[in-house]
Design an enzyme around this catalytic site. Structure first.
Site, short mmCIF file in Angstrom:
data_model
loop_
_atom_site.label_atom_id
_atom_site.label_comp_id
_atom_site.label_asym_id
_atom_site.label_seq_id
_atom_site.Cartn_x
_atom_site.Cartn_y
_atom_site.Cartn_z
CD GLU A 50 -8.08 -42.73 -39.95
OE1 GLU A 50 -7.39 -42.84 -39.03
OE2 GLU A 50 -9.28 -42.88 -40.27
CB CYS A 210 -15.20 -44.50 -24.15
SG CYS A 210 -14.23 -45.53 -22.55
CB CYS A 217 -20.83 -45.46 -18.43
SG CYS A 217 -19.13 -45.23 -18.22
CB CYS A 220 -21.11 -47.04 -23.13
SG CYS A 220 -19.81 -48.08 -23.87
CB CYS A 226 -17.47 -51.60 -19.20
SG CYS A 226 -16.32 -50.54 -18.99
S1 SF4 Z 1 -19.13 -48.42 -20.30
FE1 SF4 Z 1 -16.78 -48.59 -20.41
S2 SF4 Z 1 -16.43 -48.45 -22.46
FE2 SF4 Z 1 -18.55 -47.70 -22.13
S3 SF4 Z 1 -18.19 -45.57 -21.76
FE3 SF4 Z 1 -18.23 -46.61 -19.92
S4 SF4 Z 1 -15.79 -46.71 -19.33
FE4 SF4 Z 1 -15.92 -46.33 -21.66
#
Ligand code: SF4
Length: 377
Positions: A50, A210, A217, A220, A226
């Site tokens: 970490e 992200c 996205c 994601c 989002c």
């Molecule tokens: S949807 Fe939102 S959280 Fe997901 S990668 Fe795109 S900007 Fe980032």
């Protein structure tokens, strides 16, 4: 890497479609599972990883982590060596206060906790170099403690997901992000596996999907709600740090050659590059020949001025003017007259093995051809 399925996890009160539920499912299927510091519950190994991962990318950390763990496999072995040995292994990884704090914290654990690693985030946070987010990450991975992490990656995800307009380094914005991060944790009765998967998911999503520029996205699990993604704001969020022109400082580094050796000086423990080996340094308005005679007790002639080097610290830019000098009458008195062990004449190969900051490593490489020429003259 064997993909895991969400079927192996039991979501307690969390709906699988909650923020945490979606992230955990995504992490099991698409996240990282075979990094060298994963699959262990040893708080020491997790702590080292970490700390190394603060401000440094995974690919750069891996070889350093492996060397570090091979040399110092536990807290006792780390506390048992001088800090210089730790800095040597850290050399090239940057942000050396992290290495000094690791060593200090290891000593504290040996002295105040009888060598037993603290087992909760609140106690971990009292150790040198362990902040709130790092303490929560160690406690989550090692002990399954349900806690909030908020490193740069998580700030970026949350700023985009919630459409936060404001620089995340600003106190009020950061407090808001902590509150939001807290509110998104998996349910209180979550078991160790859920806590680990969720914490890892946040880190993995920030690193793999992200990303700072051009987030992916379409892959994601948070895409549907989002705010940044839905409103085409990913390039604008998080709001960047307000630009401030950094002050510029200039210095001269003296690269002294004496037959096959060069002179390095150990810096004081505090201040920039604390405890590392660097070239002797003087201000730009001093005369280098004069300086060497008076302060290093070495007579020199000038060889060359190497191209200047720029290094950026958090609060200022440093311009280094390297002066290459040849010692014409080497008197090793500087080793005797100066503070013990604060100067060393070393071959370039030996110098490269010391705990040296990146600019010194670059300057050694720049000086190498001159060095070769003069020892074979
Ligand atoms: S949807 Fe939102 S959280 Fe997901 S990668 Fe795109 S900007 Fe980032």
């Amino acid at each position: 890497m064997t993909p895991r399925t969400a079927g192996t996890i039991h979501f307690p009160a969390d709906a699988p479609d909650s923020f945490a539920g979606r992230l955990i499912r995504w992490q099991l299927e698409c996240g990282r599972h075979s990094l060298p510091w994963q699959g262990t519950r040893d708080p020491y190994a997790i702590w080292v990883s970490e700390v190394m991962l603060q401000q440094t990318q995974v690919s750069s950390v891996i070889p350093y982590y492996q060397r570090f763990m091979a040399s110092f496999p536990d807290v006792a072995s780390l506390a048992g060596v001088p800090v210089g040995d730790v800095l040597t292994l850290w050399s090239g990884l940057g942000y050396y206060s992290r290495a000094r704090n690791l060593h200090r914290a290891a000593c504290v654990i040996m002295e105040q906790y009888s060598g037993v690693f603290p087992q909760d985030a609140a106690t971990l946070q009292r150790l040198p170099g362990i902040g709130r987010s790092t303490a929560a990450a160690i406690a989550a991975f090692a002990f399954g403690e349900r806690g909030t992490i908020l490193d740069g990656n998580v700030k970026r995800i949350l700023a985009r997901y919630f459409g936060i307009s404001g620089y995340p380094g600003e106190k009020s914005v950061e407090e808001r992000l902590w509150q939001l991060a807290e509110s998104l944790l998996p349910a209180e009765e979550s078991n160790h596996q859920i806590v680990v998967s969720y914490t890892q998911a946040l880190m993995d999503l920030g690193a793999l999907v992200c990303a700072r520029s051009r987030p992916r996205c379409q892959y994601c699990p948070l895409q549907a709600d989002c705010i940044a993604c839905q409103n085409d704001l990913t390039a604008d969020l998080p709001v960047p740090k307000p630009r401030k022109t950094l002050p510029v400082r200039e210095t001269v580094h003296l690269i002294l050659l004496d037959q096959e050796r060069i002179l390095l000086k150990k810096r004081p423990a505090s201040g920039i590059w604390g405890g590392l080996w660097c070239f002797p340094e003087m201000s730009v308005d001093q005369d280098s020949i004069d300086y060497c005679e008076k302060n290093l007790h070495v007579r020199v002639t000038k060889l060359a001025r190497l191209p200047h080097l720029q290094h950026t610290f958090t609060h200022f830019k440093l311009i280094i003017q390297p002066h290459l000098l040849q010692s014409i009458m080497h008197q090793p008195v500087c080793e005797e007259k100066c503070e013990e062990n604060s100067y060393l004449w070393l071959t370039i190969e030996q110098a490269m093995q010391q705990a040296i900051p990146v600019p010194v490593r670059k300057l050694l490489s720049m000086a190498y051809p001159y060095f070769q020429y003069h020892i074979h003259e």
